[in-house]
Design a protein around this motif. Structure first.
Motif, mmCIF file in Angstrom:
data_model
loop_
_atom_site.group_PDB
_atom_site.id
_atom_site.type_symbol
_atom_site.label_atom_id
_atom_site.label_comp_id
_atom_site.label_asym_id
_atom_site.label_seq_id
_atom_site.Cartn_x
_atom_site.Cartn_y
_atom_site.Cartn_z
ATOM 1 N N VAL A 124 0.845 -1.207 0.000
ATOM 2 C CA VAL A 124 0.000 0.000 0.000
ATOM 3 C C VAL A 124 0.875 1.250 0.000
ATOM 4 C CG1 VAL A 124 -1.588 1.355 1.429
ATOM 5 C CG2 VAL A 124 -2.015 -1.084 1.076
ATOM 6 N N ALA A 125 1.890 1.252 0.863
ATOM 7 C CA ALA A 125 2.780 2.419 0.952
ATOM 8 C C ALA A 125 3.529 2.639 -0.366
ATOM 9 C CB ALA A 125 3.759 2.242 2.109
ATOM 10 N N LEU A 126 3.971 1.556 -0.997
ATOM 11 C CA LEU A 126 4.662 1.674 -2.288
ATOM 12 C C LEU A 126 3.741 2.248 -3.357
ATOM 13 C CD1 LEU A 126 6.610 -1.725 -2.334
ATOM 14 C CD2 LEU A 126 7.634 0.559 -2.258
ATOM 15 N N HIS A 127 2.488 1.800 -3.370
ATOM 16 C CA HIS A 127 1.526 2.305 -4.342
ATOM 17 C C HIS A 127 1.272 3.806 -4.139
ATOM 18 C CE1 HIS A 127 -1.980 2.346 -7.019
ATOM 19 N NE2 HIS A 127 -2.569 3.074 -6.071
ATOM 20 N N LEU A 128 1.101 4.215 -2.867
ATOM 21 C CA LEU A 128 0.862 5.631 -2.571
ATOM 22 C C LEU A 128 2.075 6.474 -2.935
ATOM 23 C CD1 LEU A 128 -0.946 5.337 0.898
ATOM 24 C CD2 LEU A 128 -1.988 5.933 -1.288
ATOM 25 N N GLN A 129 3.273 5.934 -2.684
ATOM 26 C CA GLN A 129 4.495 6.663 -3.030
ATOM 27 C C GLN A 129 4.553 6.941 -4.530
ATOM 28 O OE1 GLN A 129 8.808 5.959 -1.394
ATOM 29 N NE2 GLN A 129 8.587 4.637 -3.172
ATOM 30 N N LYS A 130 4.151 5.956 -5.328
ATOM 31 C CA LYS A 130 4.168 6.114 -6.780
ATOM 32 C C LYS A 130 3.065 7.065 -7.249
ATOM 33 C CE LYS A 130 3.972 3.294 -10.998
ATOM 34 N NZ LYS A 130 3.811 1.913 -11.528
ATOM 35 N N ALA A 131 1.873 6.957 -6.649
ATOM 36 C CA ALA A 131 0.726 7.742 -7.093
ATOM 37 C C ALA A 131 0.813 9.209 -6.666
ATOM 38 C CB ALA A 131 -0.567 7.114 -6.567
ATOM 39 N N PHE A 132 1.481 9.473 -5.545
ATOM 40 C CA PHE A 132 1.449 10.830 -4.981
ATOM 41 C C PHE A 132 2.781 11.563 -5.090
ATOM 42 C CE2 PHE A 132 -2.326 9.038 -3.227
ATOM 43 C CZ PHE A 132 -3.185 10.114 -3.052
ATOM 44 N N ALA A 133 3.729 11.012 -5.817
ATOM 45 C CA ALA A 133 5.006 11.713 -5.986
ATOM 46 C C ALA A 133 4.747 13.116 -6.567
ATOM 47 C CB ALA A 133 5.904 10.910 -6.918
ATOM 48 N N PRO A 134 5.441 14.158 -6.063
ATOM 49 C CA PRO A 134 6.587 14.143 -5.142
ATOM 50 C C PRO A 134 6.203 14.235 -3.662
ATOM 51 C CG PRO A 134 6.289 16.349 -5.974
ATOM 52 C CD PRO A 134 5.196 15.514 -6.602
ATOM 53 N N GLN A 135 4.918 14.151 -3.339
ATOM 54 C CA GLN A 135 4.514 14.203 -1.931
ATOM 55 C C GLN A 135 5.098 13.001 -1.177
ATOM 56 O OE1 GLN A 135 0.284 14.501 -1.474
ATOM 57 N NE2 GLN A 135 0.364 14.959 0.710
ATOM 58 N N GLN A 136 5.613 13.264 0.024
ATOM 59 C CA GLN A 136 6.265 12.206 0.789
ATOM 60 C C GLN A 136 5.240 11.239 1.364
ATOM 61 O OE1 GLN A 136 9.208 12.737 3.848
ATOM 62 N NE2 GLN A 136 10.195 14.409 2.734
#
Length: 465
Positions: A124-136
């Motif tokens: 889940v965290a990996l998916h959010l990291q990809k979807a919301f870049a550059p937001q941390q």
């Protein structure tokens, strides 16, 4: 999924152990958004009906989230429900809380070889990291191995839960005393002294010890001066002159201190004006023996309290206590062998040690209790000895401390080098939190006992192993 916001705000993904460590942890991230993966809710659901001692924490966390989300639509729960208004002060949350449904593991099969819960949360965290870049996007977990796995899987930001960490390193933990080099009085330019009965009070400039706090002991290398900080204001410190030799001559239940650390601890333990005494230090430094000797002295000899309640942290007590035979006290005996060992030491020179121990246990009304059964009680006019408290979280310690009613003294002891919990470290232990939080409370005293007096074997092991 959460709505996109300014790059300054972060998205925190919480692991299950964070909500078990602090049930209201999702309210601690200020303006940032918080995501709870569905896997976390499933784990909380499983734990809340279990016999584990964290079942209550799971239920508290579920209720707190339900209070916030009960009127939200399915779309709003995924998008995020504002937490504004749920707290007070500058640290009140203003971000949103959202529930994130699990994704297919197919996207990350090249990283993970199994469909374990930890892997699904990292996914889940990996998916959010990809979807919301550059937001941390930050995964918050107390599981060290999970932090390593997340980093290895490509997650840029992984953290422990630091909201209740008051120090960055255990070496900064308050010891309860300050030692001056040389002679103390050579470092004092001006002093005003007065007598109050048999006591002498010195008033000094605050500049002598700018970081002083109430009930901190002061010593010097010359072994001539020993004092206790009675009060502190912006300009002055008031010290009670204890005297080194007088401090070393204190005794309780036939026990005399073997070093100055034990002497200071005994002084704090026997002081009726101190409601909380925290003893830290290595195995064999005398924490349990001193606590029990002082408790017996105050209950049996001085009639200051009605009873002694002994309890301790037992990580798997919830599962095993039901299978041990006998009453609650008999079930607790294996866990509280340190107390019975100390009782044997205190009465080993008696003509009939076993009879003496039985008589004293009845006379002092010593009760063995499980931490689980301390909740909901109101303990009046008693001494509570909480042994092995390094294995408790801040929330668990709060539960026990708030049980103490009028006229009750609480003694917490623990060794931060012997933490058994999977998710606690010396920095995150509730004992560390307690030491720092109560440092400036006039009704508490902290002592770090650093000398091993059990035996030369124990001392060598503590220093070299």
């Amino acid at each position: 999924m959460p709505g996109k916001k300014s790059p300054e705000t972060k998205i925190y993904v919480l692991d299950t152990n964070i909500l078990l460590h602090e049930p209201h942890a999702f309210l601690s991230f200020k303006e940032h958004d918080v995501v709870i993966p569905m896997t976390v809710l499933e784990e909380l659901d499983y734990i809340k009906d279990s016999k584990k001692d964290v079942a209550r924490d799971a239920r508290v966390s579920i209720r707190a989230m339900e209070d916030l989300l009960h009127d939200a639509s399915p779309e709003a729960m995924i998008e995020g429900v504002s937490m504004q208004g749920l707290g007070a002060g500058k640290d009140a949350p203003t971000g949103a809380l959202s529930i994130f449904t699990d994704l297919s593991m197919a996207e990350s099969q090249q990283v993970f070889t199994s469909n374990e819960n930890d892997n699904r949360i990292i996914n889940v965290a990996l998916h959010l990291q990809k979807a919301f870049a550059p937001q941390q996007v930050v995964l918050v977990t107390k599981d060290l191995n999970m932090r390593l796995k997340a980093k290895g899987a490509g997650l840029a930001n992984v953290e422990d839960y630091r909201t209740d960490q008051l120090i960055s390193d255990i070496k900064y933990l308050s010891r309860g005393y300050h030692q001056f080099e040389g002679n103390f009085w050579e470092q004092v330019k001006s002093v005003e002294s007065r007598s109050e009965g048999r006591d002498t009070i010195h008033t000094l400039a605050r500049s002598v010890l700018p970081e002083a706090y109430v009930n901190e002991f002061l010593l010097d290398d010359s072994r001539h001066f020993a004092g206790l900080v009675e009060s502190v204001d912006d300009d002055h410190i008031e010290l009670l002159d204890l005297g080194y030799e007088r401090l070393m001559s204190r005794h309780a239940w036939g026990i005399t201190p073997k070093n100055i650390g034990q002497a200071m601890a005994l002084h704090a333990l026997l002081d009726a004006h101190i409601d909380l005494v925290i003893l830290t230090g290595p195995a064999g430094s005398g924490k349990t023996l001193l606590a029990l000797a002082a408790a017996l002295e105050m209950v049996v000899e001085k009639n200051m309290y009605d009873k002694i309640i002994v309890t301790r942290s037992t990580p798997d007590i919830a599962e095993s206590i039901g299978f041990l035979p006998g009453t609650e006290e008999e079930k607790m005996l294996p866990w509280l062998a340190a107390i019975t060992d100390s009782l044997e030491v205190l009465h080993k020179h008696d003509e009939n040690a076993k009879s003496s121990m039985s008589y004293i246990m009845e006379k002092a009304n010593i009760q063995y209790k499980s931490v689980n059964f301390m909740r909901g009680r109101s303990i009046q006019n008693a001494i509570v000895i909480l042994d092995e408290s390094q294995n408790l979280t801040a929330a668990q310690l709060k539960t026990i401390i708030t049980r103490c009613g009028e006229g009750t003294k609480l003694i917490c002891s623990g060794n931060l080098a012997q933490i058994d919990s999977n998710y606690l470290s010396p920095v995150t232990s509730g004992l560390t939190y307690l030491v720092e939080k109560f440092k400036n409370f006039s009704g508490s005293a902290t002592l770090n006992l650093d000398g091993v007096v059990r035996s030369r074997l124990a001392q060598f092991a503590e220093e070299h192993l």
